[in-house]
Design a protein around this motif. Structure first.
Motif, PDB file in Angstrom:
ATOM      1  N   LEU A 274       9.107  -5.661  10.922  1.00 41.42           N
ATOM      2  CA  LEU A 274       9.502  -5.091  12.209  1.00 41.42           C
ATOM      3  C   LEU A 274       9.476  -3.563  12.171  1.00 41.42           C
ATOM      4  CD1 LEU A 274      12.447  -7.470  13.191  1.00 41.42           C
ATOM      5  CD2 LEU A 274      10.077  -7.542  13.988  1.00 41.42           C
ATOM      6  N   ASP A 275       9.878  -2.976  11.057  1.00 42.77           N
ATOM      7  CA  ASP A 275       9.818  -1.519  10.927  1.00 42.77           C
ATOM      8  C   ASP A 275       8.374  -1.026  11.021  1.00 42.77           C
ATOM      9  OD1 ASP A 275      12.552  -1.304  10.626  1.00 42.77           O
ATOM     10  OD2 ASP A 275      12.491  -1.225   8.433  1.00 42.77           O
ATOM     11  N   ALA A 276       7.475  -1.738  10.358  1.00 39.69           N
ATOM     12  CA  ALA A 276       6.055  -1.357  10.411  1.00 39.69           C
ATOM     13  C   ALA A 276       5.514  -1.497  11.831  1.00 39.69           C
ATOM     14  CB  ALA A 276       5.246  -2.210   9.441  1.00 39.69           C
TER      15      ALA A 276
ATOM     16  N   ASP B 204       0.719   4.234  18.752  1.00 38.30           N
ATOM     17  CA  ASP B 204      -0.380   3.835  19.640  1.00 38.30           C
ATOM     18  C   ASP B 204       0.003   2.846  20.734  1.00 38.30           C
ATOM     19  OD1 ASP B 204      -2.539   5.317  18.346  1.00 38.30           O
ATOM     20  OD2 ASP B 204      -2.241   3.956  16.661  1.00 38.30           O
ATOM     21  N   GLY B 205       1.281   2.515  20.884  1.00 38.04           N
ATOM     22  CA  GLY B 205       1.679   1.576  21.918  1.00 38.04           C
ATOM     23  C   GLY B 205       1.793   0.148  21.403  1.00 38.04           C
ATOM     24  N   ALA B 206       2.363  -0.725  22.238  1.00 39.16           N
ATOM     25  CA  ALA B 206       2.662  -2.093  21.810  1.00 39.16           C
ATOM     26  C   ALA B 206       1.425  -2.870  21.416  1.00 39.16           C
ATOM     27  CB  ALA B 206       3.409  -2.830  22.922  1.00 39.16           C
ATOM     28  N   HIS B 207       0.283  -2.540  22.002  1.00 40.65           N
ATOM     29  CA  HIS B 207      -0.949  -3.275  21.672  1.00 40.65           C
ATOM     30  C   HIS B 207      -1.355  -3.073  20.214  1.00 40.65           C
ATOM     31  CE1 HIS B 207      -2.458   0.804  22.394  1.00 40.65           C
ATOM     32  NE2 HIS B 207      -3.475   0.478  21.624  1.00 40.65           N
ATOM     33  N   ALA B 208      -0.845  -2.021  19.573  1.00 38.20           N
ATOM     34  CA  ALA B 208      -1.244  -1.711  18.196  1.00 38.20           C
ATOM     35  C   ALA B 208      -0.523  -2.554  17.160  1.00 38.20           C
ATOM     36  CB  ALA B 208      -0.992  -0.233  17.904  1.00 38.20           C
ATOM     37  N   ALA B 209       0.536  -3.260  17.564  1.00 36.14           N
ATOM     38  CA  ALA B 209       1.360  -4.002  16.596  1.00 36.14           C
ATOM     39  C   ALA B 209       0.761  -5.382  16.323  1.00 36.14           C
ATOM     40  CB  ALA B 209       2.792  -4.119  17.101  1.00 36.14           C
ATOM     41  N   THR B 210      -0.453  -5.414  15.815  1.00 36.59           N
ATOM     42  CA  THR B 210      -1.096  -6.676  15.465  1.00 36.59           C
ATOM     43  C   THR B 210      -0.745  -7.047  14.029  1.00 36.59           C
ATOM     44  OG1 THR B 210      -3.093  -5.599  14.627  1.00 36.59           O
ATOM     45  CG2 THR B 210      -3.015  -6.109  16.988  1.00 36.59           C
ATOM     46  N   ALA B 211      -0.931  -8.320  13.702  1.00 37.83           N
ATOM     47  CA  ALA B 211      -0.652  -8.770  12.337  1.00 37.83           C
ATOM     48  C   ALA B 211      -1.523  -8.032  11.330  1.00 37.83           C
ATOM     49  CB  ALA B 211      -0.872 -10.283  12.236  1.00 37.83           C
TER      50      ALA B 211
ATOM     51  N   ARG C 126      -0.484  -1.643   7.165  1.00 37.83           N
ATOM     52  CA  ARG C 126       0.562  -0.635   7.006  1.00 37.83           C
ATOM     53  C   ARG C 126       1.438  -0.948   5.797  1.00 37.83           C
ATOM     54  NH1 ARG C 126       2.687   3.403  10.382  1.00 37.83           N
ATOM     55  NH2 ARG C 126       0.512   3.383  11.047  1.00 37.83           N
ATOM     56  N   LEU C 127       1.704  -2.228   5.576  1.00 33.22           N
ATOM     57  CA  LEU C 127       2.578  -2.636   4.466  1.00 33.22           C
ATOM     58  C   LEU C 127       1.827  -2.849   3.161  1.00 33.22           C
ATOM     59  CD1 LEU C 127       4.853  -5.248   6.289  1.00 33.22           C
ATOM     60  CD2 LEU C 127       5.499  -2.950   5.536  1.00 33.22           C
ATOM     61  N   GLY C 128       0.503  -2.939   3.237  1.00 32.78           N
ATOM     62  CA  GLY C 128      -0.264  -3.291   2.047  1.00 32.78           C
ATOM     63  C   GLY C 128      -0.082  -4.748   1.674  1.00 32.78           C
TER      64      GLY C 128
END
Length: 205
Positions: free
Chosen positions: A13-15, A23-30, A36-38
Motif C-alpha cells: 500500500l505504501d508503494a 502519476d495518479g491512481a492509474h499508475a498503481a498497477t500490480a 517499486r518493491l523489487g
C-alpha cells in the motif's frame, strides 16, 4: 510450511501511494508496485487481483488513519477544545497529506461495499462506527441531549464544514491563511447558535 512474505500488505500500500502521488491512481498497477518493491508481480496479484481493489484497500487505510487523529481530537472532555482540535485536524491533515486527501474524494463507502463485499465488506461496514459514537458523545456534552437537532449541528460543525474547506485545500494544493480562522468561526457559530431563534433572526411584531 509456507514461505514468509517478504513484503507486507502495508509495504504494498505504501508503494501504491507513492505511485499515485507521482502519476495518479492509474499508475498503481500490480506491475508498477512490484517494480517499486523489487518483488515479483505475481505476489502482488495474489493479494490484490486488480488495481481497483488495491486502491480501494488503500482508501480504507487512509480513512482509518485520518479518523485516528479526528478521534484523538474529539477526546478532550471540553467540547470547545474538542471542536477546535477536530476542525484543525481535518484542515491540517488535508494540507500535510495532499495525495491521501485527494484519494478520499474518489470513493464512497457504500459504493465500495457493493463492489467488494467479500474482500472489504466487513471492514467497510464498521468503518465509521467509532466516529459516529464520538459524534454522539460530543453532542451529549455540548447540547446535553442527543436528538436530531443536536446531531445535525454537530455533524455540520465538525464534519460538513471542515470537509468542504478541505476540498478547497485539495483544489488549491495549499491552505490559504484565511481558511482556518474562517472555518473555526463558522463551526463555533453553528455550535453556539440559539436553536430556538425564529427564522430571519428578528422578533415577531
Amino acid at each position: 510450511m509456507g514461505r514468509t512474505a517478504k513484503y507486507s500488505e502495508q509495504d504494498i500500500l505504501d508503494a501504491a501511494l507513492e505511485l499515485i502521488a507521482e502519476d495518479g491512481a492509474h499508475a498503481a498497477t500490480a506491475v508498477a508496485v512490484a517494480k517499486r518493491l523489487g518483488a515479483p508481480s505475481g505476489s502482488i496479484y495474489h493479494r490484490f487481483p486488480s488495481r481497483d481493489l488495491l486502491v480501494a484497500t488503500l482508501w480504507v487505510r487512509t480513512v482509518q488513519r485520518f479518523q485516528r487523529g479526528f478521534l484523538d481530537a474529539l477526546a478532550s472532555p471540553d467540547p470547545r477544545i474538542a471542536a477546535e482540535r477536530a476542525v484543525r485536524h481535518t484542515l491540517d491533515w488535508s494540507t500535510a497529506h495532499p495525495t491521501e486527501a485527494k484519494l478520499l474524494t474518489r470513493h464512497r463507502r457504500e459504493d465500495l461495499i457493493a463492489l467488494w463485499p467479500d474482500e472489504l465488506g466487513e471492514e467497510l461496514r464498521t468503518l465509521n462506527d467509532d466516529v459516529a459514537r464520538a459524534i454522539r458523545r460530543f453532542a451529549a456534552a455540548q447540547f446535553e441531549r442527543v436528538d436530531s437537532a443536536a446531531l445535525g449541528r454537530t455533524r455540520l460543525a465538525l464534519i460538513d464544514l471542515p470537509y468542504s474547506a478541505a476540498r478547497l485545500v485539495i483544489r488549491e494544493s495549499a491552505q490559504p491563511p484565511w481558511l482556518m480562522p474562517s472555518v473555526l468561526a463558522a463551526s463555533a457559530a453553528v455550535l453556539d447558535a440559539d436553536a430556538e431563534a425564529p427564522a430571519g433572526g428578528g422578533a415577531a411584531t
